[in-house]
Design a protein around this motif. Structure first.
Motif, mmCIF file in Angstrom:
data_model
loop_
_atom_site.group_PDB
_atom_site.id
_atom_site.type_symbol
_atom_site.label_atom_id
_atom_site.label_comp_id
_atom_site.label_asym_id
_atom_site.label_seq_id
_atom_site.Cartn_x
_atom_site.Cartn_y
_atom_site.Cartn_z
ATOM 1 N N UNK A 10 36.498 131.067 56.992
ATOM 2 C CA UNK A 10 35.650 129.976 56.989
ATOM 3 C C UNK A 10 34.203 130.443 56.350
ATOM 4 N N UNK A 11 34.089 129.659 55.349
ATOM 5 C CA UNK A 11 33.025 130.152 54.477
ATOM 6 C C UNK A 11 31.603 129.452 55.268
ATOM 7 N N UNK A 12 30.533 130.075 55.513
ATOM 8 C CA UNK A 12 29.508 129.660 56.179
ATOM 9 C C UNK A 12 28.410 129.858 55.058
ATOM 10 N N UNK A 13 27.976 128.817 54.371
ATOM 11 C CA UNK A 13 26.959 129.053 53.337
ATOM 12 C C UNK A 13 25.759 127.977 53.416
ATOM 13 N N UNK A 14 24.898 128.368 52.809
ATOM 14 C CA UNK A 14 23.533 127.569 52.473
ATOM 15 C C UNK A 14 23.850 126.269 51.597
ATOM 16 N N UNK A 15 24.849 126.304 50.499
ATOM 17 C CA UNK A 15 24.771 125.152 49.533
ATOM 18 C C UNK A 15 26.114 125.265 48.877
ATOM 19 N N UNK A 16 26.569 124.424 48.087
ATOM 20 C CA UNK A 16 27.744 124.496 47.691
ATOM 21 C C UNK A 16 27.850 125.472 46.418
ATOM 22 N N UNK A 17 27.074 125.859 45.913
ATOM 23 C CA UNK A 17 27.166 127.017 44.856
ATOM 24 C C UNK A 17 27.419 128.190 45.542
ATOM 25 N N UNK A 18 27.091 128.497 46.535
ATOM 26 C CA UNK A 18 27.285 129.761 47.292
ATOM 27 C C UNK A 18 28.805 129.717 47.483
ATOM 28 N N UNK A 19 29.292 128.494 47.905
ATOM 29 C CA UNK A 19 30.917 128.488 48.314
ATOM 30 C C UNK A 19 31.828 128.579 46.966
ATOM 31 N N UNK A 20 30.911 128.032 45.873
ATOM 32 C CA UNK A 20 31.658 128.216 44.766
ATOM 33 C C UNK A 20 31.765 129.736 44.017
ATOM 34 N N UNK A 21 30.794 130.396 44.428
ATOM 35 C CA UNK A 21 30.833 131.866 43.950
ATOM 36 C C UNK A 21 32.034 132.636 44.824
ATOM 37 N N UNK A 22 32.503 132.163 46.053
ATOM 38 C CA UNK A 22 33.336 132.929 46.785
ATOM 39 C C UNK A 22 34.713 132.363 46.668
ATOM 40 N N UNK A 23 34.951 131.432 45.619
ATOM 41 C CA UNK A 23 36.425 130.951 45.178
ATOM 42 C C UNK A 23 36.907 131.053 43.917
ATOM 43 N N UNK A 24 36.580 132.556 43.680
ATOM 44 C CA UNK A 24 36.781 132.881 42.144
ATOM 45 C C UNK A 24 35.412 133.154 41.342
ATOM 46 N N UNK A 25 34.371 133.257 42.151
ATOM 47 C CA UNK A 25 33.104 133.461 41.406
ATOM 48 C C UNK A 25 32.660 134.922 41.543
ATOM 49 N N UNK A 26 31.157 135.013 41.447
ATOM 50 C CA UNK A 26 30.721 136.573 41.455
ATOM 51 C C UNK A 26 31.130 137.236 42.821
ATOM 52 N N UNK A 27 31.241 136.398 43.784
ATOM 53 C CA UNK A 27 31.733 137.202 45.215
ATOM 54 C C UNK A 27 33.230 137.395 45.316
ATOM 55 N N UNK A 28 33.931 137.199 44.273
ATOM 56 C CA UNK A 28 35.393 137.216 44.533
ATOM 57 C C UNK A 28 35.900 136.143 45.176
ATOM 58 N N UNK A 29 37.217 136.172 45.375
ATOM 59 C CA UNK A 29 37.748 134.941 46.037
ATOM 60 C C UNK A 29 38.399 135.083 47.440
ATOM 61 N N UNK A 30 37.679 134.580 48.343
ATOM 62 C CA UNK A 30 37.918 134.660 49.772
ATOM 63 C C UNK A 30 39.158 134.172 50.249
ATOM 64 N N UNK A 31 39.873 133.516 49.514
ATOM 65 C CA UNK A 31 41.284 132.904 49.962
ATOM 66 C C UNK A 31 42.312 133.941 49.573
ATOM 67 N N UNK A 32 42.011 134.647 48.452
ATOM 68 C CA UNK A 32 43.007 135.847 48.061
ATOM 69 C C UNK A 32 42.781 136.709 49.207
ATOM 70 N N UNK A 33 41.431 137.246 49.396
ATOM 71 C CA UNK A 33 41.067 138.258 50.498
ATOM 72 C C UNK A 33 41.694 137.995 51.656
ATOM 73 N N UNK A 34 41.501 136.708 52.173
ATOM 74 C CA UNK A 34 42.214 136.169 53.494
ATOM 75 C C UNK A 34 43.683 136.744 53.470
ATOM 76 N N UNK A 35 44.345 136.332 52.444
ATOM 77 C CA UNK A 35 45.940 136.821 52.227
ATOM 78 C C UNK A 35 46.100 138.048 52.475
ATOM 79 N N UNK A 36 45.365 138.761 51.826
ATOM 80 C CA UNK A 36 45.559 140.227 51.889
ATOM 81 C C UNK A 36 45.588 140.687 53.167
ATOM 82 N N UNK A 37 44.116 140.359 54.014
ATOM 83 C CA UNK A 37 43.928 140.629 55.175
ATOM 84 C C UNK A 37 45.156 140.299 56.158
ATOM 85 N N UNK A 38 45.790 138.949 56.043
ATOM 86 C CA UNK A 38 46.917 138.446 56.827
ATOM 87 C C UNK A 38 47.960 139.677 56.586
#
Length: 159
Positions: free
Chosen positions: A120-148
């Motif tokens: 679950x992304x908890x962010x201040x704005x949409x830009x921060x979310x986009x940065x976490x789905x393939x942007x400068x902060x990686x891809x949190x969906x892929x990271x969640x799958x690896x964690x699983x």
């Protein structure tokens, strides 16, 4: 503060055969959620895992859906992944939703026989979310799958 992608997490991904993962995702912020889901599915399918997706209205409902699935007669999940995006607004609603979903996932991890991965992304704005789905902060969906994958392997090792 998030790092620019969790490179250490992506090392040493275990081979996990005959596993099944349930993704519980929200309808809110669908363009971001769909990217999280796509990244996770890509990793899980490359690993040869079965995947089922459940959709709930919002992040608050994620813990209920995970628990309901775990208690159902559906195929047993080896892990769950919770995907939501909660974007801060002008009211304290953000704080209540974030705390509720976080506490719910923690409670599930302590009571279910399968890990629940917090995506679950908890962010201040949409830009921060986009940065976490393939942007400068990686891809949190892929990271969640690896964690699983890593948690499934850990659980199997401990049996």
């Amino acid at each position: 503060m998030a790092t620019k992608g969790n490179n250490a997490l992506l090392k040493g991904i275990p081979t996990t055969k005959d596993a099944f993962v349930v993704i519980v995702k929200t309808e809110w912020n669908a363009p971001i959620i769909n990217k999280l889901e796509a990244g996770a599915k890509r990793v899980l399918k490359e690993a040869g895992l079965g995947v089922k997706v459940l959709t709930v209205p919002g992040a608050f409902e994620i813990p209920f859906a995970v628990k309901a699935y775990a208690e159902s007669n559906e195929p047993k999940a080896d892990a769950f992944i919770a995907f939501g995006t909660v974007i801060r607004g002008d009211t304290p609603h953000f704080d209540y939703v974030c705390k509720a979903v976080t506490d719910g996932v923690v409670a599930l991890n302590l009571t279910l026989n399968a890990p629940v991965i917090f995506g679950v992304l908890t962010v201040d704005n949409e830009q921060q979310a986009l940065e976490r789905v393939g942007g400068v902060h990686g891809h949190k969906g892929e990271e969640a799958a690896v964690t699983a994958l890593k948690m499934i392997a850990l659980k199997r090792k401990l049996k």
